[in-house]
Design a protein around this motif. Structure first.
Motif, short mmCIF file in Angstrom:
data_model
loop_
_atom_site.label_atom_id
_atom_site.label_comp_id
_atom_site.label_asym_id
_atom_site.label_seq_id
_atom_site.Cartn_x
_atom_site.Cartn_y
_atom_site.Cartn_z
N VAL A 147 101.00 23.89 77.79
CA VAL A 147 100.18 25.36 77.74
C VAL A 147 98.73 24.96 78.01
CG1 VAL A 147 99.59 27.43 76.67
CG2 VAL A 147 101.95 26.52 76.36
N TRP A 148 98.15 24.23 77.41
CA TRP A 148 96.80 23.65 77.56
C TRP A 148 96.38 23.14 78.88
CZ3 TRP A 148 93.58 26.05 74.71
CH2 TRP A 148 93.58 26.38 73.20
N TYR A 149 97.51 22.63 79.57
CA TYR A 149 97.20 21.80 80.85
C TYR A 149 97.25 22.94 81.83
CZ TYR A 149 98.41 19.45 85.07
OH TYR A 149 98.38 18.65 86.23
N LEU A 150 98.26 23.69 81.88
CA LEU A 150 98.65 24.76 82.75
C LEU A 150 97.35 26.03 82.64
CD1 LEU A 150 102.37 25.53 82.36
CD2 LEU A 150 101.14 24.54 84.32
N LEU A 151 96.70 26.16 81.59
CA LEU A 151 95.42 26.97 81.29
C LEU A 151 94.26 26.41 81.82
CD1 LEU A 151 96.14 28.47 77.85
CD2 LEU A 151 96.42 29.58 80.06
N HIS A 186 92.94 23.38 80.58
CA HIS A 186 91.95 22.58 79.58
C HIS A 186 92.64 21.34 79.60
CE1 HIS A 186 90.13 26.16 77.50
NE2 HIS A 186 91.16 26.86 78.15
N LEU A 187 92.30 20.58 80.48
CA LEU A 187 92.82 19.18 80.81
C LEU A 187 92.38 18.16 79.60
CD1 LEU A 187 93.40 20.23 83.41
CD2 LEU A 187 92.77 18.13 84.66
N GLU A 188 91.19 18.43 78.91
CA GLU A 188 90.80 17.20 78.15
C GLU A 188 91.28 17.73 76.69
OE1 GLU A 188 86.57 16.09 75.93
OE2 GLU A 188 86.50 17.23 78.06
N VAL A 189 91.47 18.87 76.58
CA VAL A 189 92.05 19.38 75.06
C VAL A 189 93.80 18.70 75.31
CG1 VAL A 189 92.91 21.25 73.94
CG2 VAL A 189 90.71 21.31 74.87
N ALA A 190 94.36 18.94 76.42
CA ALA A 190 95.58 18.66 76.58
C ALA A 190 95.97 16.96 76.41
CB ALA A 190 96.27 19.06 77.80
N GLY A 191 94.88 16.28 77.17
CA GLY A 191 94.99 15.02 77.05
C GLY A 191 95.08 14.35 75.86
N LYS A 192 93.98 14.84 75.15
CA LYS A 192 93.81 14.46 73.73
C LYS A 192 94.93 14.62 73.00
CE LYS A 192 90.33 14.88 70.02
NZ LYS A 192 89.09 15.44 69.33
N LEU A 193 95.45 15.79 72.96
CA LEU A 193 96.53 16.19 72.28
C LEU A 193 97.86 15.17 72.39
CD1 LEU A 193 98.16 18.13 69.95
CD2 LEU A 193 98.15 19.75 72.04
N LEU A 194 97.93 14.84 73.73
CA LEU A 194 99.40 14.17 74.09
C LEU A 194 98.93 12.69 73.62
CD1 LEU A 194 99.76 15.38 77.58
CD2 LEU A 194 101.31 15.68 75.68
N SER A 195 97.77 12.39 73.55
CA SER A 195 97.48 10.99 72.97
C SER A 195 97.61 11.03 71.68
CB SER A 195 96.03 10.68 73.33
OG SER A 195 95.77 10.56 74.68
N GLU A 196 97.32 11.88 70.94
CA GLU A 196 97.28 11.96 69.49
C GLU A 196 98.91 11.74 69.07
OE1 GLU A 196 95.22 15.34 68.04
OE2 GLU A 196 93.22 14.22 68.39
N VAL A 197 99.82 12.59 69.86
CA VAL A 197 101.10 12.75 69.56
C VAL A 197 101.81 11.33 69.70
CG1 VAL A 197 103.23 13.63 70.39
CG2 VAL A 197 101.39 15.23 70.34
N LEU A 198 101.47 10.83 70.89
CA LEU A 198 101.99 9.40 70.88
C LEU A 198 101.53 8.28 70.19
CD1 LEU A 198 101.44 9.08 75.06
CD2 LEU A 198 103.48 9.16 73.86
N GLU A 199 100.29 8.61 69.59
CA GLU A 199 99.94 7.45 68.61
C GLU A 199 100.48 7.92 67.30
OE1 GLU A 199 95.59 6.51 66.54
OE2 GLU A 199 95.56 7.45 68.29
N LYS A 200 100.66 9.13 66.73
CA LYS A 200 100.96 9.52 65.32
C LYS A 200 102.68 9.26 65.35
CE LYS A 200 97.61 12.59 64.14
NZ LYS A 200 97.35 14.10 63.82
N ASN A 201 103.33 9.24 66.72
CA ASN A 201 104.59 9.19 66.63
C ASN A 201 105.39 8.01 67.11
OD1 ASN A 201 105.32 12.19 65.17
ND2 ASN A 201 103.87 12.38 66.73
N PRO A 202 105.29 6.78 66.61
CA PRO A 202 105.49 5.44 67.54
C PRO A 202 107.26 5.52 67.48
CG PRO A 202 104.97 4.95 64.99
CD PRO A 202 104.43 6.41 65.53
N GLY A 203 107.78 6.30 66.79
CA GLY A 203 109.39 6.27 66.66
C GLY A 203 109.75 7.55 67.40
N MET A 204 109.18 8.40 68.08
CA MET A 204 109.48 9.42 68.72
C MET A 204 110.68 9.27 69.67
SD MET A 204 107.14 11.90 71.50
CE MET A 204 105.69 11.33 70.72
N GLU A 205 111.36 10.38 69.84
CA GLU A 205 112.61 10.21 70.98
C GLU A 205 112.16 9.72 72.25
OE1 GLU A 205 115.75 13.23 72.74
OE2 GLU A 205 114.73 13.87 70.98
N PRO A 206 112.98 8.69 72.86
CA PRO A 206 112.60 8.16 74.00
C PRO A 206 112.11 9.35 75.22
CG PRO A 206 114.22 6.83 73.14
CD PRO A 206 114.28 7.97 72.30
#
Length: 314
Positions: A48-52, A54-74
């Motif tokens: 949603v942030w990306y479509l609006l 807000h690229l920087e907000v979206a990118g930061k959020l995605l990086s945090e998701v990947l960092e905090k969830n190493p065992g995330m579903e592939p």
């Protein structure tokens, strides 16, 4: 994804669409604050942030998701990586985009989205032959996808394989604007100006963009349709007064019609917009001199000499 979060995000989007932007953005920020432990919610929010925009907000959020969830579903991890790569491409961060895309590729993952993003990665760096390879892979997955055929046709045109390009663009649809522009350029390059003019006139039915108007005006000038060419170039200048190439063309057309004053005006506008084209300044000086406007000719001569001197110093 918990339905309550989906509902809140969708309601926030509706607020933004209804010009209640501040309320909508506040709601999205609340979701980001309170749903941060839910990677699928954060992934949706990042989209949603990306479509609006807000690229920087979206990118930061995605990086945090990947960092905090190493065992995330592939599958969710790949979704995050692909969107993050798309954001990197939009920001011209090719190194990050390549790292993310190749991580997906080396994991054995295959998809049309990955092929298209890899094609974009290389096309944006003018590595068109590599981009063609990935678009061809995408075409194998969806052979009738007109958008892929058109994009592939344009790439083949860029690498000089015009026959292949024309065939692909024809497959993309006979009314395709890309096809008409490609045909027009190809005919013009081979000196078939009348046919090129007719093709650009067809393209004008689909699109009256500066590019199409310029092509039609240029071909109109070459085939002697001067009144039509004047109308086209005037329309172009009204749509985009900073379309620099239109002014020398307008000067050519006006001179062919015997309208020296209009040609002078067009060249003066060109010099103002473009700056350092010494050939066009010399042309303007000659026209001003022929018209007896010696003071103006002298001013442009001084400008010419100044720029010529600066060019020599460089």
């Amino acid at each position: 994804m918990p339905k309550k979060w989906l509902y809140v995000i969708d309601e926030a989007i509706k607020r933004i669409e209804n010009d209640e932007v501040e309320l909508g953005l506040t709601a999205l920020q609340k979701v980001q604050e309170h749903g941060s432990d839910l990677p699928d919610v954060m992934m949706y929010l990042a989209e949603v942030w990306y479509l609006l925009g807000h690229l920087e907000v979206a990118g930061k959020l995605l990086s945090e998701v990947l960092e905090k969830n190493p065992g995330m579903e592939p599958s969710l991890r790949r979704e995050c990586q692909l969107l993050l790569a798309e954001i990197a491409l939009d920001s011209s961060d090719f190194e990050t985009a390549q790292h993310l895309l190749y991580e997906c590729k080396e994991s054995g993952y295959e998809s049309i989205q990955l092929d298209l993003l890899l094609a974009d990665l290389y096309a944006l760096q003018d590595l068109d032959e590599v981009a063609v390879k990935y678009l061809e892979q995408a075409r194998q997955k969806e052979p009738d996808n007109q958008d892929i055929l058109a994009a592939l046709g344009n790439l083949y045109f860029r690498i000089g394989e015009d026959d292949v390009a024309m065939k692909l663009l024809e497959e993309a649809g006979h009314e395709s604007l890309d096809l008409l522009l490609t045909k027009g350029r190809s005919l013009a390059q081979s000196g078939q100006f009348e046919q090129a003019y007719q093709v650009f006139r067809q393209a004008l039915v689909l699109d009256r963009s500066p590019e199409v108007l310029y092509g039609a005006a240029l071909m109109g000038f070459h085939v002697g349709r001067l009144e039509e060419a004047v109308e086209l170039v005037t329309t172009l200048q009204a749509i985009d007064e900073e379309y620099v190439a239109a002014y020398p063309l307008a000067a050519d057309i006006y001179l062919s019609l015997g309208k020296t004053e209009q040609a002078i005006d067009a060249l003066k506008q060109y010099v103002t917009l473009s700056g350092f084209d010494l050939d066009q300044i010399r042309r303007l000086i000659a026209l001003l001199t022929q018209a007896g406007r010696y003071d103006e000719a002298k001013e442009y001569q001084q400008l010419h000499d100044q720029w010529d001197h600066e060019t020599d110093e460089e």
